[in-house]
Motif scaffolding. Structure first.
Motif, PDB file in Angstrom:
ATOM      1  N   LEU A  38       0.860  -1.278   0.015  1.00 50.38           N
ATOM      2  CA  LEU A  38      -0.168  -0.081  -0.197  1.00 50.38           C
ATOM      3  C   LEU A  38       0.866   1.248  -0.176  1.00 50.38           C
ATOM      4  N   VAL A  39       1.948   1.177   0.779  1.00 50.01           N
ATOM      5  CA  VAL A  39       2.775   2.238   0.985  1.00 50.01           C
ATOM      6  C   VAL A  39       3.764   2.753  -0.182  1.00 50.01           C
ATOM      7  N   ASP A  51       6.469  10.436   6.567  1.00 49.15           N
ATOM      8  CA  ASP A  51       5.248  10.031   5.834  1.00 49.15           C
ATOM      9  C   ASP A  51       4.797   8.653   5.924  1.00 49.15           C
ATOM     10  N   ALA A  52       5.723   7.522   5.809  1.00 52.18           N
ATOM     11  CA  ALA A  52       5.556   6.201   6.018  1.00 52.18           C
ATOM     12  C   ALA A  52       5.051   5.837   7.173  1.00 52.18           C
ATOM     13  N   HIS A  53       5.460   6.434   8.566  1.00 56.81           N
ATOM     14  CA  HIS A  53       4.797   6.190   9.834  1.00 56.81           C
ATOM     15  C   HIS A  53       3.615   6.621   9.813  1.00 56.81           C
ATOM     16  N   THR A  54       3.022   7.917   9.389  1.00 64.73           N
ATOM     17  CA  THR A  54       1.810   8.463   9.350  1.00 64.73           C
ATOM     18  C   THR A  54       0.968   7.418   8.392  1.00 64.73           C
ATOM     19  N   GLU A  55       0.959   7.189   7.177  1.00 65.56           N
ATOM     20  CA  GLU A  55       0.290   6.299   6.412  1.00 65.56           C
ATOM     21  C   GLU A  55       0.011   4.833   6.913  1.00 65.56           C
ATOM     22  N   LEU A  60      -3.582   1.080   9.741  1.00 66.75           N
ATOM     23  CA  LEU A  60      -3.810   0.433  11.054  1.00 66.75           C
ATOM     24  C   LEU A  60      -5.310   0.732  11.572  1.00 66.75           C
ATOM     25  N   ASP A  61      -5.510   2.206  12.000  1.00 63.66           N
ATOM     26  CA  ASP A  61      -6.699   2.564  12.438  1.00 63.66           C
ATOM     27  C   ASP A  61      -8.021   2.239  11.517  1.00 63.66           C
ATOM     28  N   GLN A  62      -7.769   2.336  10.322  1.00 67.65           N
ATOM     29  CA  GLN A  62      -9.043   1.916   9.124  1.00 67.65           C
ATOM     30  C   GLN A  62      -9.130   0.537   9.392  1.00 67.65           C
ATOM     31  N   ALA A  77       2.821   2.239  14.541  1.00 68.90           N
ATOM     32  CA  ALA A  77       3.475   2.389  13.102  1.00 68.90           C
ATOM     33  C   ALA A  77       5.045   2.405  13.167  1.00 68.90           C
ATOM     34  N   ARG A  78       5.433   3.382  14.184  1.00 70.65           N
ATOM     35  CA  ARG A  78       6.966   3.327  14.161  1.00 70.65           C
ATOM     36  C   ARG A  78       7.543   2.293  14.540  1.00 70.65           C
ATOM     37  N   GLU A  79       7.039   1.933  15.703  1.00 70.66           N
ATOM     38  CA  GLU A  79       7.765   0.301  16.013  1.00 70.66           C
ATOM     39  C   GLU A  79       7.657  -0.723  15.151  1.00 70.66           C
ATOM     40  N   LEU A  80       6.458  -0.801  14.380  1.00 67.60           N
ATOM     41  CA  LEU A  80       6.517  -1.943  13.255  1.00 67.60           C
ATOM     42  C   LEU A  80       7.464  -1.438  12.188  1.00 67.60           C
ATOM     43  N   CYS A  81       7.715  -0.209  11.658  1.00 67.20           N
ATOM     44  CA  CYS A  81       8.612   0.020  10.642  1.00 67.20           C
ATOM     45  C   CYS A  81      10.197  -0.299  11.168  1.00 67.20           C
ATOM     46  N   ARG A  82      10.386  -0.040  12.579  1.00 68.09           N
ATOM     47  CA  ARG A  82      11.513  -0.502  13.062  1.00 68.09           C
ATOM     48  C   ARG A  82      11.861  -1.895  13.057  1.00 68.09           C
ATOM     49  N   GLN A  83      10.867  -2.712  13.358  1.00 68.71           N
ATOM     50  CA  GLN A  83      10.993  -3.925  13.389  1.00 68.71           C
ATOM     51  C   GLN A  83      11.222  -4.607  12.081  1.00 68.71           C
ATOM     52  N   TRP A  84      10.523  -4.172  11.023  1.00 70.03           N
ATOM     53  CA  TRP A  84      10.868  -4.389   9.676  1.00 70.03           C
ATOM     54  C   TRP A  84      12.216  -4.164   8.941  1.00 70.03           C
ATOM     55  N   ALA A  85      12.965  -3.060   9.695  1.00 71.65           N
ATOM     56  CA  ALA A  85      13.870  -2.807   9.084  1.00 71.65           C
ATOM     57  C   ALA A  85      14.977  -3.652   9.683  1.00 71.65           C
ATOM     58  N   ASP A  86      14.885  -3.958  11.305  1.00 69.86           N
ATOM     59  CA  ASP A  86      15.716  -4.920  11.779  1.00 69.86           C
ATOM     60  C   ASP A  86      15.635  -6.384  10.938  1.00 69.86           C
TER      61      ASP A  86
END
Length: 491
Positions: A38-39, A51-55, A60-62, A77-86
């Motif tokens: 989606l992003v 922008d990625a964290h916001t989108e 997730l809210d939807q 969202a910030r924690e998820l992106c950090r997990q995906w980067a790791d």
């Protein structure tokens, strides 16, 4: 001795350690695939971090509002992106304008392609797919066989077949019509091949970045002579594309797709395909994929070339600024900091106050000099040599001609042209001056004098022609002004 079953099992374990399969094997794999697709799109390969964290947070809210709470993790969202980067699915990158962005790793691109193929139309054994396989095998056989006579026989057979087809078309004036069903199958085969390209381009770019990290790490730990280090690493930086297996494979493919004429031919061929009526049987997303093939290739090329330029720049900069002693000191300092954090974190808690460093450590100096040295030179400087340039203080006339404005002469010139009211048009005064007083600097001098004496500006534009000492002329334009050579009290 390892059995076949054990070997197969260990091979599967190694395969599932790959980040691409790990992504698809996770509990929340459908959510990860959905959010990443989606992003990140073909038109938007990089997304600013904020922008990625916001989108992702909005998505997730939807999903929560739609009633999919059980499928959502509890992380933000910030924690998820950090997990995906790791996990190796996202790559953080800083652009030239200091904007930090996310982009999909090659593993994530491959996972999205696998999920897309599995969720879309199932690949079928078609004439187009089999012909692609047979053509690839035939080309491999030709390239692997060095026999000259066999190659000549094959070329004669191809020429004879093409001549027969040409003669038939010239005789009948018609071309065999291909069934729309077969054309649709061939289009799906083309799209199947194209979907592999983004992951391939991403793997090439990441292999170049991995080589860059290896070079920089080895350079920081290198203790060899500086000259040897410079020769080796500058050479690797200049030939970065040939330093990896993926890079060498890409360089070979680039000879086919890197030619602008081939890309133009590809664009023309796609236009012909899209104008054909059979494309109306394809879904709209498939037609869009066909139309965007050329642009996706160009985006992939740009991604690889950007990674190559960045790697060359980083390696070259590191080599030029390479200081083994300083690098080791920085590494030791960072290790000390990490060791201190590891010892402090277990006993700390959220909001725990950290005692700041209020003053720098005092240097331990055993002894300072108590008497300064004599700052006066031992001998006075030698006298300046005399130059024989004519009379001291007198400049040659040629040098004076290129100097600044002659204010006294310009004052007299303005006073001589003043009317009864004491007003003088600066442009007219400049045009009436002798050639020696019509230099560009003299025009500036007249305007400066007019400003000091008091001047009146008008809405008109004045044009004058200045003459340099070498005879060249230049035309100037400025707002017309009238200078007052004397005030009203002088009358």
């Amino acid at each position: 001795m390892m059995t076949r079953a054990e070997g197969a099992y260990l091979g599967a374990v190694r395969a599932f350690q790959n980040p691409m399969l790990a992504l698809l094997h996770k509990r929340h794999a459908p959510l990860v695939v959905a959010l990443l697709s989606l992003v990140f799109t073909a038109e938007r390969p990089t997304v600013p971090v904020a922008d990625a964290h916001t989108e992702i947070g909005d998505a997730l809210d939807q999903l929560r509002v739609a009633g999919h709470d059980e499928a959502l993790p509890g992380a933000t969202a910030r924690e998820l992106c950090r997990q995906w980067a790791d996990a190796g699915w996202l790559v953080r990158h800083v652009l030239d304008d200091d904007v930090e962005v996310y982009r999909l790793s090659a593993h994530a691109v491959g996972a999205l392609e696998v999920a897309g193929r599995a969720g879309g139309a199932r690949a079928r054994v078609s004439q187009s797919r089999v012909r692609t396989l047979l053509d690839a095998v035939e080309r491999l056989s030709q390239d692997a066989d060095p026999d000259v006579m066999v190659r000549m026989a094959r070329l004669d057979s191809q020429i004879e077949r093409l001549r027969g087809e040409l003669a038939r078309i010239q005789r009948t004036g018609t071309v065999e019509v291909v069934d729309d069903e077969q054309l649709v199958e061939e289009a799906e085969n083309v799209l199947h091949l194209v979907r592999e390209l983004p992951a391939d381009f991403a793997r090439v770019a990441e292999s170049i970045k991995a080589m860059q990290r290896d070079v920089v790490t080895a350079l920081r730990q290198d203790e060899r002579p500086t000259g040897e280090v410079l020769r080796e690493y500058l050479q690797r930086g200049e030939h970065v594309m040939e330093s990896t297996v993926e890079g060498r494979a890409f360089a070979g493919a680039l000879r086919l797709i890197g030619d602008p004429r081939r890309l133009e031919e590809l664009s023309d061929q796609l236009e012909v395909i899209l104008r054909h009526p059979f494309t109306r049987r394809l879904p709209a997303p498939r037609r869009t994929e066909l139309r965007e093939i050329g642009r996706r290739i160009e985006q992939g090329l740009d991604q690889v070339f950007s990674a190559q330029r960045e790697a060359s720049y980083v390696i070259t900069t590191q080599v030029r600024n390479h200081d083994p002693l300083r690098d080791r000191q920085v590494d030791e300092l960072l290790r000390d900091v990490m060791t201190g954090l590891q010892g402090w974190m277990p006993g700390s808690r959220r909001g725990h106050q950290v005692e700041p460093l209020r003053r720098l450590p005092v240097a331990e100096v055993d002894h300072l000099r108590q008497t300064p040295g004599d700052l006066r030179p031992a001998q006075p400087p030698s006298p300046l040599s005399e130059w024989d340039d004519g009379v001291p203080g007198v400049l040659p006339e040629e040098a004076r001609a290129w100097g600044g404005p002659r204010y006294a002469t310009l004052h007299e010139h303005l006073a001589g042209l003043a009317g009864g009211d004491g007003g003088v048009d600066v442009a007219a005064a400049f045009e009436a001056a002798p050639v020696g007083a019509r230099r560009p600097v003299d025009l500036l001098g007249l305007l400066e004098i007019a400003h000091d004496l008091g001047m009146t500006e008008t809405d008109e534009v004045a044009f004058v022609e200045a003459v340099r000492p070498d005879g060249t002329r230049r035309r100037f334009a400025f707002g017309a002004v009238t200078a007052r050579t004397r005030g009203e009290d002088d009358d």
